[in-house]
Design an enzyme around this catalytic site. Structure first.
Site, short mmCIF file in Angstrom:
data_model
loop_
_atom_site.label_atom_id
_atom_site.label_comp_id
_atom_site.label_asym_id
_atom_site.label_seq_id
_atom_site.Cartn_x
_atom_site.Cartn_y
_atom_site.Cartn_z
N GLN A 157 76.21 17.94 69.89
CA GLN A 157 77.68 18.02 69.82
C GLN A 157 78.24 17.47 71.12
OE1 GLN A 157 79.21 22.00 69.40
NE2 GLN A 157 81.33 21.31 69.08
N HIS A 175 84.10 20.07 64.11
CA HIS A 175 84.50 18.96 63.25
C HIS A 175 83.39 18.69 62.25
CE1 HIS A 175 82.60 17.55 66.97
NE2 HIS A 175 82.03 16.59 66.26
N HIS A 229 81.66 15.89 60.08
CA HIS A 229 81.52 14.45 59.88
C HIS A 229 81.35 14.24 58.37
CE1 HIS A 229 80.29 13.21 64.10
NE2 HIS A 229 80.04 14.50 64.15
P1 AMP Z 1 79.75 15.11 67.81
O1 AMP Z 1 78.63 14.39 68.47
O2 AMP Z 1 79.36 15.79 66.55
O3 AMP Z 1 80.49 16.03 68.77
O4 AMP Z 1 80.78 13.99 67.33
C1 AMP Z 1 81.88 13.55 68.05
C2 AMP Z 1 82.40 12.33 67.36
O5 AMP Z 1 83.69 12.06 67.83
C3 AMP Z 1 81.56 11.07 67.61
O6 AMP Z 1 81.08 10.58 66.36
C4 AMP Z 1 82.55 10.11 68.28
O7 AMP Z 1 82.37 8.78 67.88
C5 AMP Z 1 83.88 10.69 67.83
N1 AMP Z 1 85.00 10.39 68.71
C6 AMP Z 1 85.05 10.54 70.06
N2 AMP Z 1 86.27 10.19 70.53
C7 AMP Z 1 87.00 9.82 69.45
C8 AMP Z 1 88.35 9.36 69.25
N3 AMP Z 1 89.18 9.19 70.29
N4 AMP Z 1 88.75 9.08 68.00
C9 AMP Z 1 87.92 9.24 66.96
N5 AMP Z 1 86.66 9.68 67.06
C10 AMP Z 1 86.19 9.96 68.29
#
Ligand code: AMP
Length: 116
Positions: free
Chosen positions: A96, A102, A104
């Site tokens: 994370q 969130h 996905h």
């Molecule tokens: P996680 O690793 O599950 O915390 O996923 C975080 C996700 O947020 C990753 O897939 C990133 O690509 C995405 N992310 C980070 N910054 C942004 C942003 N500004 N807009 C959209 N997605 C983002």
């Protein structure tokens, strides 16, 4: 996990832009900035939860509404016929990176198992 203002808090407050897919009083859905599939959408609860274990503190009605929001977004994306994957990453081993729960939603291609 410590609670801090994350990039998703800033997307929710419209401080920073995102490609919003769906929004209601329960969830906000937007495109992932670094998509891992032809469709890669993130769904956050409007009422912030930091990590997956915090779901244990939620009212079951609120949790149900959040999960239904995730399913609603996937349906709206037209992914039901071919199928899709829903992922919640948590903590270090779960990789994370943003401390705001969130889901996905990944779709538009054949997924593999096991995930990396
Ligand atoms: P996680 O690793 O599950 O915390 O996923 C975080 C996700 O947020 C990753 O897939 C990133 O690509 C995405 N992310 C980070 N910054 C942004 C942003 N500004 N807009 C959209 N997605 C983002």
């Amino acid at each position: 996990m410590t609670e801090e203002i994350t990039v998703f808090d800033r997307i929710k407050s419209k401080e920073i832009p995102a490609k919003i897919i769906y929004e209601d009083e329960v969830v906000l859905a937007f495109q992932d900035i670094n998509p891992q599939a032809p469709v890669h959408v993130l769904v956050i609860p409007q009422n912030k939860i930091v990590g997956f274990p915090d779901i244990l503190d939620l009212d079951q009605k609120d949790l149900g509404a959040f999960l239904q929001g995730v399913a609603r977004v996937a349906k709206q994306l037209g992914l039901e016929a071919q199928g899709y994957r829903v992922i919640f990453n948590y903590g270090k081993n779960g990789q994370q990176t943003v401390e705001y729960v969130h889901a996905h939603i990944l779709g538009g291609r054949q997924m593999k198992w096991p995930p990396g």
